[in-house]
Write an enzyme that holds these catalytic residues in place. Structure first.
Site, short mmCIF file in Angstrom:
data_model
loop_
_atom_site.label_atom_id
_atom_site.label_comp_id
_atom_site.label_asym_id
_atom_site.label_seq_id
_atom_site.Cartn_x
_atom_site.Cartn_y
_atom_site.Cartn_z
N LYS A 16 24.12 59.40 -6.18
CA LYS A 16 24.66 58.10 -5.73
C LYS A 16 23.51 57.15 -5.47
O LYS A 16 22.37 57.56 -5.22
CB LYS A 16 25.51 58.25 -4.47
CG LYS A 16 24.79 58.87 -3.24
CD LYS A 16 23.97 57.92 -2.41
CE LYS A 16 23.34 58.57 -1.19
NZ LYS A 16 22.29 57.77 -0.54
N ASP A 152 26.84 62.04 4.12
CA ASP A 152 27.17 61.45 2.82
C ASP A 152 28.27 62.21 2.10
O ASP A 152 28.78 61.74 1.07
CB ASP A 152 25.94 61.47 1.89
CG ASP A 152 24.97 60.34 2.20
OD1 ASP A 152 25.39 59.35 2.84
OD2 ASP A 152 23.80 60.44 1.78
O1 C5P Z 1 24.38 64.00 8.28
P1 C5P Z 1 23.08 64.43 7.70
O2 C5P Z 1 22.77 65.87 8.00
O3 C5P Z 1 22.94 64.12 6.25
O4 C5P Z 1 21.98 63.56 8.42
C1 C5P Z 1 20.64 63.93 8.40
C2 C5P Z 1 19.93 63.18 9.52
O5 C5P Z 1 19.93 61.78 9.22
C3 C5P Z 1 20.58 63.29 10.87
O6 C5P Z 1 20.13 64.43 11.55
C4 C5P Z 1 20.12 62.01 11.54
O7 C5P Z 1 18.78 62.17 11.99
C5 C5P Z 1 20.09 61.03 10.40
N1 C5P Z 1 21.33 60.24 10.30
C6 C5P Z 1 21.61 59.29 11.25
N2 C5P Z 1 22.77 58.56 11.17
C7 C5P Z 1 23.61 58.74 10.14
C8 C5P Z 1 23.34 59.70 9.14
C9 C5P Z 1 22.18 60.43 9.25
O8 C5P Z 1 20.83 59.10 12.19
N3 C5P Z 1 24.72 58.00 10.08
#
Ligand code: C5P
Length: 303
Positions: A16, A152
């Site tokens: 994406k 995502d």
């Molecule tokens: O959700 P995911 O594991 O992909 O996110 C990885 C990191 O990215 C989270 O631990 C956080 O530090 C950051 N993040 C965030 N806010 C979001 C998505 C991700 O702070 N909406």
């Protein structure tokens, strides 16, 4: 290609790009409140999922094999830290499935690139396993499982352009016309937590009202000038190649250019399916990134 065996699904997991990404602030849970337009593109991983549920099994077993160019798969884990395996475990946990899943993942999407490769692999695995294991979760329930794997994942389960809000879990399909893009990936990655931390340290602020980009995406109006990504400035401060790639894309004739997700991938929007950036600029981009950029398409959707 031979017909896949019974209990097997072969599925594509598209990368994406984010046409805009607005960070609205930090949340009590440590995540960031977002508003972002996520667009699947033609660069894709491929998964072959062979799986069956059997209540006579005492356990659940998931195996993962990863193939692809060495540089792409060197850092891809095969164990339960891989989002594909985590997705399978989370689905089995939610639905009390016992059985097995043997998953072969062929990687084309670079990792830690801001292209959502791992999240899209997880989204594709969840859909395939929901069918093969006969879990019977509907789309919202399956997206909820996806949201527990990564922010995502719910948007990438929509199978088309999606507007994501909240941490990323509140998603809706949006109409976006077909787009031709040139995608510049780099041999280094950026960790998503780092990108958000750098945004925190810079103290924001949040980008503009995204309505003009959404309207332009819907209507076929002028889109390229309104692309933005709030994570770009803090990440580009640490990785000047990002600003340089944008400059070269624009100098070569791209209508607009922006970083995708938490970076470092940069993409340019081109005038149409046959458009190319000027050859000199393309060569400079390849020199900067260490590999040629990829011409890709994003399918349109009337949502
Ligand atoms: O959700 P995911 O594991 O992909 O996110 C990885 C990191 O990215 C989270 O631990 C956080 O530090 C950051 N993040 C965030 N806010 C979001 C998505 C991700 O702070 N909406």
């Amino acid at each position: 290609m031979s017909r896949p065996a019974a209990n097997t699904r072969v599925v594509e997991a598209p990368a994406k790009v984010n046409l805009f990404l607005r960070v609205l602030g930090t949340r009590p849970d440590g995540y960031h409140e977002l508003e972002t337009l996520i667009l699947p593109i033609s660069l894709a991983d491929r998964l072959e999922v062979h799986a069956d549920a059997d209540p006579s099994f005492r356990t659940l077993s998931i195996s993962l094999d990863v193939t692809g160019e060495d540089a792409l798969i060197r850092d891809v884990p095969r164990d339960e830290t891989n989002l594909v395996v985590r997705a399978g475990l989370a689905l089995a946990d939610r639905t009390a499935v016992r059985g097995f899943a043997d998953i072969a993942l062929d990687k084309r999407i670079p990792s830690a690139a801001g292209l959502g490769g791992g999240s899209s692999d997880a989204a594709a695995a969840l859909r395939a396993l929901n069918e093969l294991w006969g879990c019977g979760l509907d789309d919202p329930a399956l997206r909820e499982v996806g949201g527990s794997i990564g922010s995502d994942v719910p948007a990438l389960m929509m199978g088309g352009p999606a507007l994501a809000r909240g941490r990323g879990e509140r998603v809706e399909a949006v109409a976006v016309r077909a787009l031709s893009l040139l995608v510049v990936t780099f041999p280094f990655g950026v960790s998503t937590p780092d990108a958000f931390r750098w945004w925190d340290e810079a103290g924001g602020p949040a980008g503009p009202d995204p309505e003009p980009v959404l309207e332009a995406a819907r209507s076929g109006g002028e889109l390229a000038g309104s692309l933005f990504n709030d994570l770009e400035a803090p990440v580009a401060r640490r990785h000047p190649e990002i600003a340089e790639a944008k400059r070269l894309l624009l100098a070569g004739g791209a209508l607009g250019a922006v970083m995708s997700g938490s970076g470092p991938t940069v993409f340019g929007v081109l005038a149409g399916p046959d458009a190319r950036v000027e050859q000199g600029a393309e060569e400079e981009i390849a020199g900067l990134a260490g590999r040629p950029p990829d011409y890709v398409t994003a399918k349109g959707s009337s949502a």
